[in-house]
Design a protein around this motif. Structure first.
Motif, PDB file in Angstrom:
ATOM      1  N   THR A 238       1.118   5.634  -1.047  1.00  0.00           N
ATOM      2  CA  THR A 238       0.366   6.847  -1.377  1.00  0.00           C
ATOM      3  C   THR A 238       0.615   7.242  -2.832  1.00  0.00           C
ATOM      4  O   THR A 238       1.657   6.931  -3.413  1.00  0.00           O
ATOM      5  CB  THR A 238       0.747   8.031  -0.471  1.00  0.00           C
ATOM      6  OG1 THR A 238       2.130   8.351  -0.681  1.00  0.00           O
ATOM      7  CG2 THR A 238       0.468   7.726   0.993  1.00  0.00           C
ATOM      8  N   GLN A 239      -0.357   7.968  -3.382  1.00  0.00           N
ATOM      9  CA  GLN A 239      -0.215   8.457  -4.756  1.00  0.00           C
ATOM     10  C   GLN A 239       1.025   9.331  -4.889  1.00  0.00           C
ATOM     11  O   GLN A 239       1.748   9.256  -5.883  1.00  0.00           O
ATOM     12  CB  GLN A 239      -1.464   9.248  -5.169  1.00  0.00           C
ATOM     13  CG  GLN A 239      -1.452   9.690  -6.623  1.00  0.00           C
ATOM     14  CD  GLN A 239      -1.600   8.529  -7.583  1.00  0.00           C
ATOM     15  OE1 GLN A 239      -2.563   7.788  -7.504  1.00  0.00           O
ATOM     16  NE2 GLN A 239      -0.641   8.358  -8.492  1.00  0.00           N
ATOM     17  N   ASP A 240       1.310  10.146  -3.864  1.00  0.00           N
ATOM     18  CA  ASP A 240       2.475  11.023  -3.905  1.00  0.00           C
ATOM     19  C   ASP A 240       3.773  10.219  -4.021  1.00  0.00           C
ATOM     20  O   ASP A 240       4.628  10.536  -4.854  1.00  0.00           O
ATOM     21  CB  ASP A 240       2.515  11.912  -2.658  1.00  0.00           C
ATOM     22  CG  ASP A 240       3.751  12.794  -2.628  1.00  0.00           C
ATOM     23  OD1 ASP A 240       3.898  13.646  -3.542  1.00  0.00           O
ATOM     24  OD2 ASP A 240       4.587  12.625  -1.714  1.00  0.00           O
TER      25      ASP A 240
ATOM     26  N   THR B 253       0.876  -1.173   0.000  1.00  0.00           N
ATOM     27  CA  THR B 253       0.000   0.000   0.000  1.00  0.00           C
ATOM     28  C   THR B 253       0.910   1.219   0.000  1.00  0.00           C
ATOM     29  O   THR B 253       1.791   1.351   0.849  1.00  0.00           O
ATOM     30  CB  THR B 253      -0.920  -0.001   1.241  1.00  0.00           C
ATOM     31  OG1 THR B 253      -1.701  -1.210   1.226  1.00  0.00           O
ATOM     32  CG2 THR B 253      -1.843   1.204   1.211  1.00  0.00           C
TER      33      THR B 253
ATOM     34  N   VAL C  39      -2.697   1.836  -4.501  1.00  0.00           N
ATOM     35  CA  VAL C  39      -2.326   3.242  -4.424  1.00  0.00           C
ATOM     36  C   VAL C  39      -3.485   3.986  -3.737  1.00  0.00           C
ATOM     37  O   VAL C  39      -4.636   3.872  -4.171  1.00  0.00           O
ATOM     38  CB  VAL C  39      -2.043   3.831  -5.818  1.00  0.00           C
ATOM     39  CG1 VAL C  39      -1.657   5.295  -5.715  1.00  0.00           C
ATOM     40  CG2 VAL C  39      -0.952   3.023  -6.525  1.00  0.00           C
ATOM     41  N   VAL C  40      -3.145   4.710  -2.665  1.00  0.00           N
ATOM     42  CA  VAL C  40      -4.158   5.410  -1.870  1.00  0.00           C
ATOM     43  C   VAL C  40      -3.818   6.899  -1.801  1.00  0.00           C
ATOM     44  O   VAL C  40      -2.669   7.290  -1.994  1.00  0.00           O
ATOM     45  CB  VAL C  40      -4.250   4.815  -0.439  1.00  0.00           C
ATOM     46  CG1 VAL C  40      -4.721   3.366  -0.495  1.00  0.00           C
ATOM     47  CG2 VAL C  40      -2.936   4.929   0.308  1.00  0.00           C
ATOM     48  N   ALA C  41      -4.814   7.706  -1.513  1.00  0.00           N
ATOM     49  CA  ALA C  41      -4.584   9.159  -1.387  1.00  0.00           C
ATOM     50  C   ALA C  41      -3.748   9.465  -0.144  1.00  0.00           C
ATOM     51  O   ALA C  41      -2.857  10.315  -0.189  1.00  0.00           O
ATOM     52  CB  ALA C  41      -5.913   9.901  -1.329  1.00  0.00           C
ATOM     53  N   ALA C  42      -4.023   8.771   0.945  1.00  0.00           N
ATOM     54  CA  ALA C  42      -3.288   8.972   2.212  1.00  0.00           C
ATOM     55  C   ALA C  42      -3.489   7.735   3.074  1.00  0.00           C
ATOM     56  O   ALA C  42      -4.405   6.952   2.832  1.00  0.00           O
ATOM     57  CB  ALA C  42      -3.808  10.210   2.941  1.00  0.00           C
ATOM     58  N   TYR C  43      -2.657   7.587   4.078  1.00  0.00           N
ATOM     59  CA  TYR C  43      -2.802   6.453   5.009  1.00  0.00           C
ATOM     60  C   TYR C  43      -3.785   6.819   6.091  1.00  0.00           C
ATOM     61  O   TYR C  43      -3.886   7.923   6.540  1.00  0.00           O
ATOM     62  CB  TYR C  43      -1.450   6.091   5.658  1.00  0.00           C
ATOM     63  CG  TYR C  43      -0.383   5.691   4.677  1.00  0.00           C
ATOM     64  CD1 TYR C  43      -0.589   4.628   3.804  1.00  0.00           C
ATOM     65  CD2 TYR C  43       0.818   6.364   4.627  1.00  0.00           C
ATOM     66  CE1 TYR C  43       0.394   4.257   2.893  1.00  0.00           C
ATOM     67  CE2 TYR C  43       1.813   5.990   3.744  1.00  0.00           C
ATOM     68  CZ  TYR C  43       1.595   4.947   2.875  1.00  0.00           C
ATOM     69  OH  TYR C  43       2.570   4.588   1.989  1.00  0.00           O
TER      70      TYR C  43
ATOM     71  N   ARG D 227       4.909   0.606   6.436  1.00  0.00           N
ATOM     72  CA  ARG D 227       4.268   1.803   5.874  1.00  0.00           C
ATOM     73  C   ARG D 227       5.323   2.709   5.254  1.00  0.00           C
ATOM     74  O   ARG D 227       6.063   3.389   5.960  1.00  0.00           O
ATOM     75  CB  ARG D 227       3.487   2.537   6.949  1.00  0.00           C
ATOM     76  CG  ARG D 227       2.602   3.632   6.391  1.00  0.00           C
ATOM     77  CD  ARG D 227       1.742   4.305   7.451  1.00  0.00           C
ATOM     78  NE  ARG D 227       2.579   5.019   8.412  1.00  0.00           N
ATOM     79  CZ  ARG D 227       2.506   4.850   9.739  1.00  0.00           C
ATOM     80  NH1 ARG D 227       1.666   4.012  10.265  1.00  0.00           N
ATOM     81  NH2 ARG D 227       3.302   5.549  10.524  1.00  0.00           N
TER      82      ARG D 227
ATOM     83  N   GLU E 158       7.006   5.891   3.914  1.00  0.00           N
ATOM     84  CA  GLU E 158       6.715   7.297   4.184  1.00  0.00           C
ATOM     85  C   GLU E 158       7.752   8.261   3.626  1.00  0.00           C
ATOM     86  O   GLU E 158       7.394   9.299   3.111  1.00  0.00           O
ATOM     87  CB  GLU E 158       6.609   7.532   5.701  1.00  0.00           C
ATOM     88  CG  GLU E 158       5.411   6.880   6.337  1.00  0.00           C
ATOM     89  CD  GLU E 158       5.268   7.210   7.810  1.00  0.00           C
ATOM     90  OE1 GLU E 158       6.198   7.824   8.390  1.00  0.00           O
ATOM     91  OE2 GLU E 158       4.226   6.850   8.382  1.00  0.00           O
TER      92      GLU E 158
END
Length: 140
Positions: free
Chosen positions: A5-7, A3, A136-140, A36, A38
């Motif tokens: 983030t898109q960024d 998992t 891909v997620v916008a945020a965790y 995770r 980051e």
């Protein structure tokens, strides 16, 4: 499953495209034990090669000191393939020495019309390659 983030996804892809036709490489660190990703840490490909990547030994030592100081670990180890699919080579498997890490490969073969763009993730443990889903997620 990875998992991300898109960024972070976008930053890995941008680094791969920026360094094309040479392979790009780097790490995404995260808090130890969390899985995770980051902190994006692009590295210099000391080999400066379109078919091979190598972390500079001084940069790698600095990175591992930072990871220790920040209680982080390499959650993602990434690099690009510039003319082939995003699948680990025998050399990639040999260098995969972080059993907890996700090994992300980005193929930039589409830059030269040699193939399609790919972003794929693998677990590589004791020479065994297992592809995993990427979410891909916008945020965790």
């Amino acid at each position: 499953m990875l998992t991300i983030t898109q960024d972070l996804y976008d930053r890995i892809v941008a680094h791969a495209r920026q360094d094309h036709p040479d392979e790009a490489c780097g790490v995404v660190a995260g808090p130890a034990g969390t899985d995770r990703p980051e902190r994006f840490v692009p590295m210099l490909n000391a080999a400066r090669s379109p078919t091979f990547y190598e972390f500079d030994s001084k940069d790698l030592l600095k990175l591992y000191r930072e990871l220790d100081d920040r209680d982080e670990e390499p959650v993602i180890v990434y690099h690009s393939h510039t003319a082939t699919e995003a699948y680990p080579s025998r050399t990639d498997v040999t260098y995969a020495n972080e059993p907890g890490a996700h090994y992300v490969l980005v193929s930039t073969a589409d830059e030269d019309g040699l193939g399609e763009f790919q972003f794929r993730s693998y677990k590589i443990i004791e020479g065994v390659i297992t592809e995993e889903e990427v979410q891909v997620v916008a945020a965790y």
